[in-house]
Design a protein around this motif. Structure first.
Motif, PDB file in Angstrom:
ATOM      1  N   MET A 177       0.821  -1.211   0.000  1.00  0.00           N
ATOM      2  CA  MET A 177       0.000   0.000   0.000  1.00  0.00           C
ATOM      3  C   MET A 177       0.861   1.270   0.000  1.00  0.00           C
ATOM      4  SD  MET A 177      -3.138  -1.189   2.508  1.00  0.00           S
ATOM      5  CE  MET A 177      -4.431  -0.191   1.738  1.00  0.00           C
ATOM      6  N   GLY A 178       2.018   1.193  -0.636  1.00  0.00           N
ATOM      7  CA  GLY A 178       2.877   2.359  -0.771  1.00  0.00           C
ATOM      8  C   GLY A 178       3.674   2.709   0.458  1.00  0.00           C
ATOM      9  N   CYS A 179       3.694   1.842   1.475  1.00  0.00           N
ATOM     10  CA  CYS A 179       4.480   2.136   2.676  1.00  0.00           C
ATOM     11  C   CYS A 179       5.061   0.843   3.237  1.00  0.00           C
ATOM     12  CB  CYS A 179       3.641   2.871   3.722  1.00  0.00           C
ATOM     13  SG  CYS A 179       2.452   1.840   4.582  1.00  0.00           S
ATOM     14  N   SER A 180       5.900   0.987   4.237  1.00  0.00           N
ATOM     15  CA  SER A 180       6.561  -0.160   4.846  1.00  0.00           C
ATOM     16  C   SER A 180       5.686  -0.757   5.938  1.00  0.00           C
ATOM     17  CB  SER A 180       7.909   0.286   5.423  1.00  0.00           C
ATOM     18  OG  SER A 180       8.504  -0.766   6.128  1.00  0.00           O
ATOM     19  N   PHE A 181       5.328  -2.015   5.778  1.00  0.00           N
ATOM     20  CA  PHE A 181       4.541  -2.736   6.788  1.00  0.00           C
ATOM     21  C   PHE A 181       5.450  -3.695   7.546  1.00  0.00           C
ATOM     22  CE2 PHE A 181       0.711  -1.340   4.747  1.00  0.00           C
ATOM     23  CZ  PHE A 181      -0.350  -1.619   5.607  1.00  0.00           C
ATOM     24  N   GLU A 182       5.210  -3.828   8.852  1.00  0.00           N
ATOM     25  CA  GLU A 182       5.778  -4.925   9.637  1.00  0.00           C
ATOM     26  C   GLU A 182       4.627  -5.658  10.297  1.00  0.00           C
ATOM     27  OE1 GLU A 182       9.449  -4.587  12.023  1.00  0.00           O
ATOM     28  OE2 GLU A 182       8.219  -5.317  13.711  1.00  0.00           O
ATOM     29  N   LEU A 183       4.560  -6.951  10.068  1.00  0.00           N
ATOM     30  CA  LEU A 183       3.534  -7.792  10.677  1.00  0.00           C
ATOM     31  C   LEU A 183       4.209  -8.718  11.665  1.00  0.00           C
ATOM     32  CD1 LEU A 183       2.402  -6.906   7.795  1.00  0.00           C
ATOM     33  CD2 LEU A 183       0.906  -8.877   7.966  1.00  0.00           C
ATOM     34  N   GLY A 184       3.632  -8.864  12.838  1.00  0.00           N
ATOM     35  CA  GLY A 184       4.217  -9.726  13.857  1.00  0.00           C
ATOM     36  C   GLY A 184       3.166 -10.551  14.581  1.00  0.00           C
ATOM     37  N   VAL A 185       3.533 -11.797  14.909  1.00  0.00           N
ATOM     38  CA  VAL A 185       2.634 -12.668  15.682  1.00  0.00           C
ATOM     39  C   VAL A 185       3.421 -13.328  16.803  1.00  0.00           C
ATOM     40  CG1 VAL A 185       1.028 -13.124  13.789  1.00  0.00           C
ATOM     41  CG2 VAL A 185       3.014 -14.612  14.095  1.00  0.00           C
ATOM     42  N   VAL A 186       2.749 -13.650  17.890  1.00  0.00           N
ATOM     43  CA  VAL A 186       3.362 -14.317  19.040  1.00  0.00           C
ATOM     44  C   VAL A 186       2.742 -15.701  19.177  1.00  0.00           C
ATOM     45  CG1 VAL A 186       3.738 -14.254  21.534  1.00  0.00           C
ATOM     46  CG2 VAL A 186       3.770 -12.128  20.205  1.00  0.00           C
ATOM     47  N   THR A 187       3.590 -16.726  19.029  1.00  0.00           N
ATOM     48  CA  THR A 187       3.118 -18.106  19.104  1.00  0.00           C
ATOM     49  C   THR A 187       4.317 -19.016  19.377  1.00  0.00           C
ATOM     50  OG1 THR A 187       2.034 -19.913  17.870  1.00  0.00           O
ATOM     51  CG2 THR A 187       3.327 -18.349  16.590  1.00  0.00           C
ATOM     52  N   ASP A 188       4.078 -20.243  19.753  1.00  0.00           N
ATOM     53  CA  ASP A 188       5.172 -21.208  19.933  1.00  0.00           C
ATOM     54  C   ASP A 188       5.294 -22.150  18.740  1.00  0.00           C
ATOM     55  OD1 ASP A 188       2.877 -22.649  20.273  1.00  0.00           O
ATOM     56  OD2 ASP A 188       3.317 -23.322  22.325  1.00  0.00           O
ATOM     57  N   ASP A 189       4.556 -21.881  17.666  1.00  0.00           N
ATOM     58  CA  ASP A 189       4.538 -22.757  16.486  1.00  0.00           C
ATOM     59  C   ASP A 189       5.090 -21.990  15.283  1.00  0.00           C
ATOM     60  OD1 ASP A 189       3.857 -24.254  14.227  1.00  0.00           O
ATOM     61  OD2 ASP A 189       2.039 -25.040  15.154  1.00  0.00           O
ATOM     62  N   LYS A 190       6.333 -22.294  14.883  1.00  0.00           N
ATOM     63  CA  LYS A 190       7.003 -21.565  13.799  1.00  0.00           C
ATOM     64  C   LYS A 190       6.279 -21.737  12.463  1.00  0.00           C
ATOM     65  CE  LYS A 190      11.485 -21.068  11.506  1.00  0.00           C
ATOM     66  NZ  LYS A 190      12.898 -21.540  11.476  1.00  0.00           N
ATOM     67  N   VAL A 191       5.891 -22.943  12.160  1.00  0.00           N
ATOM     68  CA  VAL A 191       5.203 -23.205  10.878  1.00  0.00           C
ATOM     69  C   VAL A 191       3.881 -22.444  10.820  1.00  0.00           C
ATOM     70  CG1 VAL A 191       4.118 -24.979   9.446  1.00  0.00           C
ATOM     71  CG2 VAL A 191       6.302 -25.455  10.587  1.00  0.00           C
ATOM     72  N   LYS A 192       3.139 -22.506  11.907  1.00  0.00           N
ATOM     73  CA  LYS A 192       1.874 -21.777  12.000  1.00  0.00           C
ATOM     74  C   LYS A 192       2.109 -20.275  11.856  1.00  0.00           C
ATOM     75  CE  LYS A 192      -1.894 -20.889  15.305  1.00  0.00           C
ATOM     76  NZ  LYS A 192      -2.401 -21.192  16.665  1.00  0.00           N
ATOM     77  N   ALA A 193       3.166 -19.764  12.487  1.00  0.00           N
ATOM     78  CA  ALA A 193       3.462 -18.329  12.443  1.00  0.00           C
ATOM     79  C   ALA A 193       3.659 -17.862  11.008  1.00  0.00           C
ATOM     80  CB  ALA A 193       4.693 -18.021  13.282  1.00  0.00           C
ATOM     81  N   HIS A 194       4.472 -18.584  10.235  1.00  0.00           N
ATOM     82  CA  HIS A 194       4.752 -18.160   8.861  1.00  0.00           C
ATOM     83  C   HIS A 194       3.501 -18.264   7.986  1.00  0.00           C
ATOM     84  CE1 HIS A 194       8.969 -17.324   9.329  1.00  0.00           C
ATOM     85  NE2 HIS A 194       9.153 -18.487   9.948  1.00  0.00           N
ATOM     86  N   ARG A 195       2.679 -19.254   8.253  1.00  0.00           N
ATOM     87  CA  ARG A 195       1.426 -19.376   7.490  1.00  0.00           C
ATOM     88  C   ARG A 195       0.494 -18.198   7.788  1.00  0.00           C
ATOM     89  NH1 ARG A 195      -0.479 -23.630   9.738  1.00  0.00           N
ATOM     90  NH2 ARG A 195      -2.309 -22.774  10.775  1.00  0.00           N
ATOM     91  N   ILE A 196       0.431 -17.811   9.058  1.00  0.00           N
ATOM     92  CA  ILE A 196      -0.447 -16.706   9.453  1.00  0.00           C
ATOM     93  C   ILE A 196       0.081 -15.376   8.909  1.00  0.00           C
ATOM     94  CG2 ILE A 196      -1.241 -15.385  11.467  1.00  0.00           C
ATOM     95  CD1 ILE A 196      -1.335 -18.084  12.967  1.00  0.00           C
ATOM     96  N   LEU A 197       1.401 -15.197   8.929  1.00  0.00           N
ATOM     97  CA  LEU A 197       1.985 -13.975   8.357  1.00  0.00           C
ATOM     98  C   LEU A 197       1.702 -13.896   6.857  1.00  0.00           C
ATOM     99  CD1 LEU A 197       5.394 -13.938  10.269  1.00  0.00           C
ATOM    100  CD2 LEU A 197       3.521 -12.294  10.537  1.00  0.00           C
TER     101      LEU A 197
END
Length: 310
Positions: free
Chosen positions: A11-31
């Motif tokens: 959207m024309g700007c820098s986004f940072e998305l972050g999630v807190v979880t103990d599941d790495k695979v799940k985290a990347h899927r959600i991101l």
């Protein structure tokens, strides 16, 4: 628990998305889900993409009604509601006025009164005609131009948060170049905190604000302004006067909705300090910080903040 992050230009700007979880695979899927949702909304709402519904509205809706899907119809309705709530200080049709100015952080000659009046004739949220029966929109004047720049990133953040909450995460955040939406807690189990930057030095933090299931949006002139006869003018336009705003350096708005915070930051900036504070103090669960052109800081009532030690 761990924090997993993704940085990407959207959207024309820098986004940072972050999630807190103990599941790495799940985290990347959600991101991935979050990035795809923002890209979908950008394709839908960008005035710079030829296939977007907003581009179609801008090119055709002054001649004949343009059909809308229910998502865009509801968003345009909310834009008009926020315009009415803010007495017209938030207005997605302000584009023709913005085109009169060059915000290059340098000296600039103001346009003439006739040019400003001509552009003002093409501006007005009440000139957007929505028809619920036909799910369509019509623009009253030729050369009107709708832009979702003052609400689109907030809308996208709310949509991502809505999707992520279905995953039972400990917490998460969407940071769109400093506009922050957060829910839950960080990896330490603490409330998320946001730093309010000095308008003259974005590397310096003035205050820390706890962000509990809330959204922050900031409108400031540090990146876009111009000088005229020794006066600093913001890139924010007052739709009522057609002139760039003076007297305010930044406005930060906290509310439960990123979409609302985004829109109100623009509206309050145009209102100025006194009117803006009075307006915000009447709204439930909504707070604000305004920094004027003398670097004086104003707070709405009952805002919790932590000053940074000198």
């Amino acid at each position: 628990m761990l924090r997993y992050k993704r940085q990407q230009k959207l959207m024309g700007c820098s986004f940072e998305l972050g999630v807190v979880t103990d599941d790495k695979v799940k985290a990347h899927r959600i991101l991935d889900e979050g990035v795809k949702e923002i890209q979908r909304i950008e394709d839908l709402l960008s005035e710079f993409k030829g296939g977007s519904i907003i581009t179609k509205i801008n090119t055709k809706a002054s001649e004949l009604p343009v059909h809308l899907n229910s998502e865009v119809m509801e968003l345009l309705k909310r834009c008009q509601q926020i315009s009415k709530l803010s007495q017209g200080y938030f207005d997605i049709t302000v584009g023709p006025l913005k085109k009169l100015y060059q915000f290059k952080n340098s000296e600039f000659t103001m346009p003439g009164k006739k040019d400003i009046q001509r552009a003002k004739n093409q501006v007005g949220y009440d000139k957007i005609h929505l028809d619920a029966d036909t799910q369509s929109v019509r623009l009253e004047q030729e050369n009107m131009h709708i832009s979702m720049a003052a609400i689109g990133k907030g809308y996208a953040a709310d949509k991502v948060k809505q999707i992520w909450k279905n995953h039972k995460l400990q917490g998460g955040y969407i940071d769109a170049s400093g506009d922050l939406t957060a829910f839950g807690t960080d990896e330490s189990g603490q409330a998320w905190k946001i730093g309010i930057a000095n308008p003259d030095d974005r590397n310096q933090t003035l205050f820390h604000i706890p962000l509990n299931h809330a959204s922050l949006a900031t409108s400031g002139d540090y990146e876009q302004h111009f000088m005229c006869n020794g006066v600093r003018f913001s890139h924010n336009i007052n739709p009522k006067t057609g002139l760039p705003v003076t007297g305010v350096k930044s406005v930060s708005i906290f509310s439960p909705s990123a979409e609302l915070s985004d829109a109100l930051a623009t509206a309050v900036y145009a209102m100025g300090v006194d009117k803006g504070l009075s307006f915000l103090n009447q709204l439930p669960q909504t707070h604000g910080i305004i920094v004027d052109d003398q670097n004086k800081v104003f707070f709405t009532k009952q805002l919790q903040y932590e000053p940074i030690p000198a």
